[in-house]
Design a protein around this motif. Structure first.
Motif, short mmCIF file in Angstrom:
data_model
loop_
_atom_site.label_atom_id
_atom_site.label_comp_id
_atom_site.label_asym_id
_atom_site.label_seq_id
_atom_site.Cartn_x
_atom_site.Cartn_y
_atom_site.Cartn_z
N TRP C 87 0.52 -1.06 0.83
CA TRP C 87 -0.07 0.11 0.08
C TRP C 87 0.73 1.09 -0.07
CZ3 TRP C 87 -0.52 3.22 4.64
CH2 TRP C 87 -0.01 2.43 5.70
N ASP C 88 0.70 1.77 -0.17
CA ASP C 88 0.56 3.65 -0.41
C ASP C 88 0.69 4.15 0.87
OD1 ASP C 88 2.69 3.01 -2.50
OD2 ASP C 88 0.44 3.50 -3.94
N SER C 89 1.40 4.47 2.26
CA SER C 89 1.25 5.03 3.13
C SER C 89 1.85 6.68 3.03
CB SER C 89 2.14 4.32 4.32
OG SER C 89 2.24 5.34 5.43
N PRO C 90 1.62 7.19 3.37
CA PRO C 90 1.41 8.51 3.46
C PRO C 90 3.51 8.05 4.37
CG PRO C 90 0.02 8.64 5.29
CD PRO C 90 -0.34 7.72 4.57
N VAL C 91 3.34 7.47 4.83
CA VAL C 91 4.82 7.46 5.23
C VAL C 91 5.80 6.95 4.05
CG1 VAL C 91 6.70 6.43 7.31
CG2 VAL C 91 4.65 7.55 8.02
N LYS C 92 6.87 8.11 3.55
CA LYS C 92 7.62 7.28 2.44
C LYS C 92 8.81 6.58 2.78
CE LYS C 92 4.05 8.66 -0.06
NZ LYS C 92 2.88 7.86 -0.44
N GLU C 93 9.34 6.69 3.86
CA GLU C 93 11.07 6.62 3.91
C GLU C 93 10.33 4.98 5.16
OE1 GLU C 93 13.46 9.85 5.44
OE2 GLU C 93 11.45 9.83 6.59
N VAL C 94 11.60 4.01 4.56
CA VAL C 94 11.78 3.21 5.34
C VAL C 94 12.63 3.59 6.76
CG1 VAL C 94 12.97 0.48 5.53
CG2 VAL C 94 11.85 1.64 3.06
N VAL C 95 11.66 3.92 7.78
CA VAL C 95 12.14 4.91 8.98
C VAL C 95 12.85 3.31 9.90
CG1 VAL C 95 11.86 5.98 10.85
CG2 VAL C 95 10.51 6.16 9.07
N HIS C 96 14.27 3.83 10.11
CA HIS C 96 15.39 3.42 11.05
C HIS C 96 14.63 3.13 12.80
CE1 HIS C 96 19.39 2.15 13.11
NE2 HIS C 96 18.89 1.50 12.04
#
Lengths: 387, 387, 387
Positions: C87-96
């Motif tokens: 899906w396309d979350s508003p969170v785009k980064e693969v957050v550490h």
């Protein structure tokens, strides 16, 4: 300007897997004449809570800036003609955000890394910690402890060799915040100015509230006994009852003063025909000063943070244009200082730092501020918020 | 000693951009005769929550120490003559501080990384989590989850080849804490001792309170059924009503015991003519022991943490000299156990670990502790704090 | 299968000091025929909050998975035959994880990194934030923000070239949690399936409670107006009063809908003779679908998260088998949905994703789910928990 004349170098870009790490980019690398004094150096810091922080030293003519991409493109300090603009915080490290717990000790963990000249506060909220609408807001929001991505150097290859350093900082939370901030720090060879132009975009489908404070901080040598603030202001009032005591002297700086702690003043600035407000802090003999200009459409108010305690505690004055004052957000709704950013809309914040290092420059700035001040500012003794 | 005889190697220094990373420093590198058994190895750990942690293995004669600069120069464990001093925590990783949230679950996130032999607690506060004076204090303070900078190895090039590993740990928060701790771990070829000498400096203009507990932890093989504590003590009292039940057996260790959980005892130690207090834990047949010495001027009290639950839960005894007991700070003001460090002043904490691996060494230590104990310790049945 | 036929490559192992970093492992490297379409690529991400995250792109025949070892072996997304599952979350980064503060804003910091197709929730607790038994539980537990160690690729060197990616994730807290989760993601050349097999082991001496929710999320192109859920269910009820309004249409998906926010439905699934429950979400014309199978002995309940708000907000449906529903744990004790894991015991969670990309595959899956549904599911209008 045609793009053919633009040198561009990506220092950091996660989607392309670029991380320039430790590097030097010389004038020659930028396609400039060798004797043009433009250079970028980046260091990856290595020890203590600095581990992993990036520090960019950007030289443009007589100006040297130290910029921290890892801390939302903060400016650690700037020097022009050997005069330093910035301050000496008790926090000495360029603290990597992964070592900051903003929620610590009642929401003041932000203070563990606070030492820059330009510190962004926001953008979902700024101001003092505390609960608002059922949500606990930590001191001054999250942006400053967010590492930038898409860090790019751009240099115009013709005089005055305008140099821009861009970085993108995300503030995202599913169902709550969908902000992107595109920051730019621009300067050129022939001017004493640093231009900040930050564009906040609300990528959500819904309007959202936001706040921004540009927490710009200056200590010695500009700040000294007898240093003076010049602000074109409609109204000045104390932040709280303690500051009320110092209202008459709000613009005059003492030597480092034990137990002074801080007095904060709320200023409603006058703007010029370009929509800019101005504050100037000059040293005693007016041989040097920092001038802070800001666009009042998005940064309508100004906080003066007079923290003239001892040197060790961080002898410093903040000149802080913002959407809002430094109160917790809960106090600012009724003041009309919690603006809305519509869905898909952008807001641009412009701050211009004048690094003034001659009496002539200082007097010019002072005169232009005085021109704006056609009648005396209203001095309001009563704080606008009862804390 | 002249500096000409001192080998020095910087392993980490952010201001100089030095990070030795994975490395081996041999006796030859140190300018020692090749057959002198001194060596340092550093590993940068790579997976899970260890990512980025540094682990130094320092061999000095018959002693091998594993030291974690990333966790405030903790000693993970030590071995001498093949006997290990340390414990087996359920936490197996050398957890990098960036993965610790000290505020988690009511302030006990510190426990997510707790597995070392020497764990520093402090220095703004130590002890159990909870609110004091309007500030929420997390378990045992912040220092242990702070990475060190300025990590330096120093080796004297003449017998007994004294080796020191130094590191500097900052605990800073604007307007609140301005502490620097210079730590040193020293040992030499001909002694069974590890010397800890930590100097806390308050760099602020104002006095501040502080607390320190040296949370030293020992499991098998020293800890076993029949292992015994020997402490020169004026007074021993239980931490709480549960420990009161075990007061009579406070110094005798059972085998790993299901549902024992922990009993904690507060000890007021007797110090010798050098100002040192001593605690010894010997195994059943007194063939090996850990001796913990500490200077009682800055570390006036001792906590015994008898956590003799099952092996899997972490069968361990803590021998913890401190400024304070393990209570939340709010309970310790009236006990006089929240000392003040004056502006610009330093406090030095000295802890000496005797890694005793022969019956002779154990009996000597026991005898010298018994000499201090001229009359029996007062056993106080009532906890000094009502929880 | 003999181990002689197994290719194995360690990508990350802290105890052995292995970190493969940026790398490509080709079919040839794996000892497979060159034309077999199997490949692994790993990237170490570099900017913003992605800094340090690892992203593995694993190709096996017509399937490409993106897996994040740094976030507990999450599956960011999968594609088969060009159709994307995720899906396309508003969170785009693969957050550490080091940039996530799970306690933020009342325990919802987890949402700052939420964007994967497969997100593990647990294992000490899962569900909504809030206090239970005196402990504040943050949203959906800690596991997803825990980096894996012992990441290993295993490939069978004979058809159908089964490929497994293993990783180990620890959830440890002294005196509280001593969990290890061994995860495996398995797939082979000739099947549309991804097999998840996670084994939770309680390494403590004592029984403990646990919770797990497999928060599997799917947006476009499977999710679209007219997309339909098919779940073999005994009972379906709304999570809260808002979802009660949408109970009749629980299984039918609208186009992205402004202000829909989310409706959540609690499902008690029917299992087949192998002990598996199934949920299928097919696109409108049934040309593609995601099928989620799960073993109901350890994952007895299913949450349907119908978050069909606008595209920008994250138009997505969650198909989430779990030990528990999404309520805070405090509500689930009396529902019998907080299971116990005994000392030293293991629990295995099996989830099978069918990446269906043809009408034939979709109809087969639908038929087999319909076979399980021998009588209509009970539709319970009243939420089982009063919030």
């Amino acid at each position: 300007m045609s793009s053919a004349n633009l040198y561009s170098k990506v220092l950091l870009n996660s989607s392309d897997g670029i991380d320039a790490g430790n590097c030097v980019v010389s004038a020659l690398d930028m396609g400039l004449p060798e004797d043009v004094k433009v250079e970028l150096r980046q260091c990856v810091l290595t020890g203590g809570k600095e581990q992993g922080s990036r520090l960019i030293t950007l030289t443009v003519g007589d100006k040297v800036l130290r910029i921290v991409p890892t801390r939302a493109m903060a400016i650690l300090d700037a020097t022009r003609n050997g005069i330093r603009f910035g301050w000496d915080s008790p926090v000495k490290e360029v603290v990597h955000p992964s070592f900051i717990d903003q929620g610590a000790s009642g929401g003041i963990g932000w203070l563990d890394g606070f030492n820059e000249m330009l510190v962004r506060c926001g953008y979902q909220w700024a101001g003092h910690p505390g609960e608002d609408n059922g949500e606990f807001l930590t001191l001054h929001g999250r942006i400053q402890n967010t590492p930038a991505d898409k860090v790019v150097l751009e240099v115009e290859q013709i005089p005055p060799y305008r140099v821009a350093l861009r970085g993108c900082v995300d503030e995202k939370r599913f169902k709550s915040t969908n902000f992107t901030v595109n920051t730019a720090i621009t300067l050129s060879l022939d001017e004493p100015y640093i231009y900040i132009e930050d564009t906040l975009t609300n990528k959500a489908s819904y309007d959202n509230s936001y706040q921004a404070i540009y927490h710009n901080n200056f200590g010695a040598p500009i700040l000294e006994e007898g240093a003076k603030l010049h602000v074109a202001a409609n109204e000045i009032s104390p932040f709280n009852t303690y500051a009320a005591i110092g209202l008459n002297d709000w613009d005059t700086m003492p030597a480092p003063t034990e137990n002074f702690d801080e007095m904060v003043f709320n200023v409603k600035p006058i703007s010029d025909k370009h929509g800019f407000g101005y504050a100037l802090m000059a040293n005693r003999n007016e041989s040097a000063a920092i001038e802070v200009g800001f666009n009042t459409d998005t940064l309508p108010v100004l906080t003066i943070w007079k923290n003239v305690d001892t040197v060790e505690q961080g002898y410093v004055v903040g000149i802080e244009p913002g959407t809002s004052f430094a109160y917790n957000r809960k106090h600012q709704w009724e003041l009309g200082l919690v603006p809305t950013i519509k869905a898909k809309q952008s807001k641009t914040f412009r701050v211009r730092f004048g690094l003034l290092t001659s009496n002539k420059e200082v007097l010019q700035s002072k005169a232009s501020i005085q021109t704006l001040q056609t009648e005396p500012a209203t001095m309001t003794a009563e704080p606008i918020v009862k804390l």
